[in-house]
Write a protein that holds these residues in place. Sequence first.
Motif, PDB file in Angstrom:
ATOM      1  N   ASN A  73      -0.730   9.784  -3.227  1.00  0.00           N
ATOM      2  CA  ASN A  73      -1.129  11.192  -3.260  1.00  0.00           C
ATOM      3  C   ASN A  73      -1.915  11.636  -2.030  1.00  0.00           C
ATOM      4  OD1 ASN A  73       0.083  11.671  -5.666  1.00  0.00           O
ATOM      5  ND2 ASN A  73      -1.767  11.494  -6.898  1.00  0.00           N
ATOM      6  N   VAL A  74      -2.587  10.692  -1.365  1.00  0.00           N
ATOM      7  CA  VAL A  74      -3.374  11.124  -0.207  1.00  0.00           C
ATOM      8  C   VAL A  74      -2.473  11.751   0.854  1.00  0.00           C
ATOM      9  CG1 VAL A  74      -3.381   8.913   1.047  1.00  0.00           C
ATOM     10  CG2 VAL A  74      -5.284  10.511   1.331  1.00  0.00           C
ATOM     11  N   GLY A  75      -1.207  11.329   0.889  1.00  0.00           N
ATOM     12  CA  GLY A  75      -0.277  11.918   1.855  1.00  0.00           C
ATOM     13  C   GLY A  75       0.636  12.957   1.235  1.00  0.00           C
ATOM     14  N   ARG A  76       0.366  13.379  -0.001  1.00  0.00           N
ATOM     15  CA  ARG A  76       1.292  14.280  -0.699  1.00  0.00           C
ATOM     16  C   ARG A  76       0.599  15.538  -1.209  1.00  0.00           C
ATOM     17  NH1 ARG A  76       5.613  10.917  -1.948  1.00  0.00           N
ATOM     18  NH2 ARG A  76       6.539  12.389  -3.389  1.00  0.00           N
ATOM     19  N   ASN A  77      -0.618  15.771  -0.805  1.00  0.00           N
ATOM     20  CA  ASN A  77      -1.371  16.875  -1.426  1.00  0.00           C
ATOM     21  C   ASN A  77      -1.394  18.115  -0.532  1.00  0.00           C
ATOM     22  OD1 ASN A  77      -4.108  16.929   0.103  1.00  0.00           O
ATOM     23  ND2 ASN A  77      -3.642  14.778  -0.250  1.00  0.00           N
ATOM     24  N   THR A  78      -1.992  19.195  -1.053  1.00  0.00           N
ATOM     25  CA  THR A  78      -2.014  20.465  -0.319  1.00  0.00           C
ATOM     26  C   THR A  78      -3.313  20.641   0.477  1.00  0.00           C
ATOM     27  OG1 THR A  78      -2.615  21.453  -2.443  1.00  0.00           O
ATOM     28  CG2 THR A  78      -0.364  21.791  -1.709  1.00  0.00           C
ATOM     29  N   THR A  79      -4.086  19.590   0.577  1.00  0.00           N
ATOM     30  CA  THR A  79      -5.190  19.417   1.552  1.00  0.00           C
ATOM     31  C   THR A  79      -6.362  20.391   1.412  1.00  0.00           C
ATOM     32  OG1 THR A  79      -4.349  20.801   3.381  1.00  0.00           O
ATOM     33  CG2 THR A  79      -3.505  18.541   3.263  1.00  0.00           C
ATOM     34  N   ALA A 238      -5.302   5.978  -8.574  1.00  0.00           N
ATOM     35  CA  ALA A 238      -4.911   7.352  -8.904  1.00  0.00           C
ATOM     36  C   ALA A 238      -3.889   7.405 -10.055  1.00  0.00           C
ATOM     37  CB  ALA A 238      -4.420   8.071  -7.648  1.00  0.00           C
ATOM     38  N   GLY A 239      -2.677   7.903  -9.808  1.00  0.00           N
ATOM     39  CA  GLY A 239      -1.692   8.121 -10.880  1.00  0.00           C
ATOM     40  C   GLY A 239      -1.244   6.856 -11.600  1.00  0.00           C
ATOM     41  N   ASN A 240      -1.583   5.691 -11.059  1.00  0.00           N
ATOM     42  CA  ASN A 240      -1.213   4.427 -11.716  1.00  0.00           C
ATOM     43  C   ASN A 240      -2.373   3.814 -12.492  1.00  0.00           C
ATOM     44  OD1 ASN A 240       1.658   3.502 -10.962  1.00  0.00           O
ATOM     45  ND2 ASN A 240       0.840   4.372  -9.075  1.00  0.00           N
ATOM     46  N   THR A 241      -3.423   4.594 -12.738  1.00  0.00           N
ATOM     47  CA  THR A 241      -4.633   4.041 -13.348  1.00  0.00           C
ATOM     48  C   THR A 241      -4.367   3.407 -14.710  1.00  0.00           C
ATOM     49  OG1 THR A 241      -6.017   5.599 -12.160  1.00  0.00           O
ATOM     50  CG2 THR A 241      -6.936   4.648 -14.170  1.00  0.00           C
ATOM     51  N   SER A 242      -3.586   4.093 -15.570  1.00  0.00           N
ATOM     52  CA  SER A 242      -3.383   3.541 -16.911  1.00  0.00           C
ATOM     53  C   SER A 242      -2.580   2.239 -16.835  1.00  0.00           C
ATOM     54  CB  SER A 242      -2.708   4.560 -17.819  1.00  0.00           C
ATOM     55  OG  SER A 242      -1.662   5.201 -17.153  1.00  0.00           O
ATOM     56  N   ARG A 243      -1.643   2.166 -15.905  1.00  0.00           N
ATOM     57  CA  ARG A 243      -0.850   0.939 -15.753  1.00  0.00           C
ATOM     58  C   ARG A 243      -1.719  -0.229 -15.287  1.00  0.00           C
ATOM     59  NH1 ARG A 243       4.141   3.104 -12.140  1.00  0.00           N
ATOM     60  NH2 ARG A 243       5.687   3.350 -13.765  1.00  0.00           N
ATOM     61  N   VAL A 244      -2.547   0.036 -14.267  1.00  0.00           N
ATOM     62  CA  VAL A 244      -3.357  -1.058 -13.711  1.00  0.00           C
ATOM     63  C   VAL A 244      -4.472  -1.428 -14.693  1.00  0.00           C
ATOM     64  CG1 VAL A 244      -4.827  -1.741 -11.763  1.00  0.00           C
ATOM     65  CG2 VAL A 244      -2.728  -0.466 -11.343  1.00  0.00           C
ATOM     66  N   GLY A 245      -5.011  -0.433 -15.407  1.00  0.00           N
ATOM     67  CA  GLY A 245      -6.018  -0.725 -16.441  1.00  0.00           C
ATOM     68  C   GLY A 245      -5.455  -1.673 -17.487  1.00  0.00           C
ATOM     69  N   TYR A 366      -6.346  17.387 -10.042  1.00  0.00           N
ATOM     70  CA  TYR A 366      -5.834  18.119  -8.876  1.00  0.00           C
ATOM     71  C   TYR A 366      -6.703  17.917  -7.632  1.00  0.00           C
ATOM     72  CZ  TYR A 366      -3.333  21.257 -12.105  1.00  0.00           C
ATOM     73  OH  TYR A 366      -2.529  21.789 -13.053  1.00  0.00           O
ATOM     74  N   GLY A 367      -7.892  17.321  -7.802  1.00  0.00           N
ATOM     75  CA  GLY A 367      -8.916  17.526  -6.777  1.00  0.00           C
ATOM     76  C   GLY A 367      -9.382  16.337  -6.000  1.00  0.00           C
ATOM     77  N   GLY A 368      -8.584  15.255  -5.973  1.00  0.00           N
ATOM     78  CA  GLY A 368      -9.103  14.043  -5.356  1.00  0.00           C
ATOM     79  C   GLY A 368      -9.062  14.009  -3.847  1.00  0.00           C
ATOM     80  N   PHE A 369      -8.291  14.873  -3.199  1.00  0.00           N
ATOM     81  CA  PHE A 369      -8.262  14.797  -1.735  1.00  0.00           C
ATOM     82  C   PHE A 369      -9.617  15.197  -1.156  1.00  0.00           C
ATOM     83  CE2 PHE A 369      -7.439  16.777   2.455  1.00  0.00           C
ATOM     84  CZ  PHE A 369      -7.101  15.616   3.129  1.00  0.00           C
ATOM     85  N   LYS A 370     -10.145  16.309  -1.635  1.00  0.00           N
ATOM     86  CA  LYS A 370     -11.444  16.756  -1.110  1.00  0.00           C
ATOM     87  C   LYS A 370     -12.555  15.781  -1.441  1.00  0.00           C
ATOM     88  CE  LYS A 370     -12.065  19.917  -5.015  1.00  0.00           C
ATOM     89  NZ  LYS A 370     -10.850  19.446  -5.642  1.00  0.00           N
ATOM     90  N   ALA A 371     -12.297  14.926  -2.452  1.00  0.00           N
ATOM     91  CA  ALA A 371     -13.299  13.946  -2.863  1.00  0.00           C
ATOM     92  C   ALA A 371     -13.265  12.692  -1.996  1.00  0.00           C
ATOM     93  CB  ALA A 371     -13.046  13.556  -4.317  1.00  0.00           C
TER      94      ALA A 371
END
Length: 418
Positions: A73-79, A238-245, A366-371
């Motif tokens: 997602n870091v390379g796929r967001n609207t920045t 990120a989006g794989n959190t439940s899988r890795v958890g 929605y907000g992890g890039f700015k974070a």
Amino acid sequence: MADQYGFWRLLAEGLRGHTGWKPAWRDPEPKAEYDVIIIGGGGHGLSTAYYLAKNHGITNVAVLEKGYLGGGNVGRNTTIVRSNYLHTGNVLFYEKSLQLWEGLSNDLGYNVMFSPRSIINVFHSDSARDADTRRGNQMILHGADAVLLNREGIRREAPLVDVDNPRFPVYGGLKQTRAGSARHDAVAWGFARGADRRGVDLIQNCEVTGIDVRNGCVVGVQTNRGPIRAKKVGMAVAGNTSRVGKLAGLPLPIESHVLQAFVSEGLKPMLHNVITFGAGHFYISQSDKGGLVFGASLDGYNSYAQRGNLPRVEHVMEAAVSFVPAVSKVRMLRSWGGVMDMSPDGSPIIDKTPIEGLYLNAGWCYGGFKATPGSGWCFSHLIANDSPNHHIEQMRLDRFETGYVIDELGAGAQHNLH
Ligand SMILES: Cc1cc2nc3c(=O)[nH]c(=O)nc-3n(C[C@H](O)[C@H](O)[C@H](O)COP(=O)(O)OP(=O)(O)OC[C@H]3O[C@@H](n4cnc5c(N)ncnc54)[C@H](O)[C@@H]3O)c2cc1C
């Protein structure tokens, strides 16, 4: 730190045909053991590794990435970068992150193209004005900046917005002047280079397939390149959190949903700020290359696929044309999807887990890039000291049991409404 991409270096390389460039980071083989393993080479994993080394002197660190650095997602967001939040638990953290953005290019010696061009959240009713006034006051109380604009202010700042739309008339907007956007790839690459230079091993094509736990303590991970031992393991997937958890037997309160983004053909400068529609979830800005970059809400259903569906595309285009009618003349160039790690209250989690030595960084919605810088700053502090700093004290995992949630939108505990 020497500026590898400074003016004189660029000039010299230009004159000698660009023959002197070296890879920006090493490509090491994984070692048998590290002090800290970070799972996930996205923005958060890379910034965590960078600040572990820089702020805490912990350099025996590996970042394990199943694909390539920055391919998530870091390379796929609207920045969009901002700190215009209502609740203390969020605004404290995001304001810290925004302050880090302001000095990030200098700190990394790498131009992340942070552009504080401001964000304006437009509102369309008296009650929405009240809510945004309250939000603005809350931001100011926490050291952020906020200005309330009336209709004329919107006309002046964003002349292409349809202020007199008969269905969604604009009453005004809340502006954060220090907000803006940044170049997403550059952020990943800047943190990667900074971490590598401090001795962190960045290991690509290395998927974590198991998390080894003994007597309630983490002892290492299994990967497609063999087992690696570690005293501490941080999850930033990120989006794989439940899988890795699940690999550690941890059920986590995260659902994955797709979010789509869209880019138009390149145009002359027409939008000077980031603007968001208040009558529907929609945001738009213009990139430095001239494309309009925009997006809206999630696709709604659970998915780990990085692609969305057509009804959402239709919804986004409708919102775009209602808000900025000039967009109807523009050709859309491309769209893509990313997998969002949605938490029940729409706010992130940076906390220890019930397994000793296993730390969680998730729920960015929605907000992890700015974070990105703030997350690395705070997650590295948690991993290094085994206790949170004050910016993330409320971002606890157990808040969904205790009820001390950070429900930014007041949407209740439904992941896909945040
Ligand atoms: C379309 C879209 C628009 C967005 N717009 C914005 C915006 O404008 N502003 C904003 O602030 N945020 C935005 N976001 C959200 C933001 O991009 C994410 O919240 C943030 O990037 C997530 O953190 P990350 O960068 O670490 O994630 P990622 O880059 O996804 O990193 C996680 C990494 O973990 C790796 N991984 C997963 N499983 C494993 C495993 N088992 N082993 C090893 N590695 C693994 C993945 O390959 C991935 O590289 C947007 C997101 C999308 C999809």
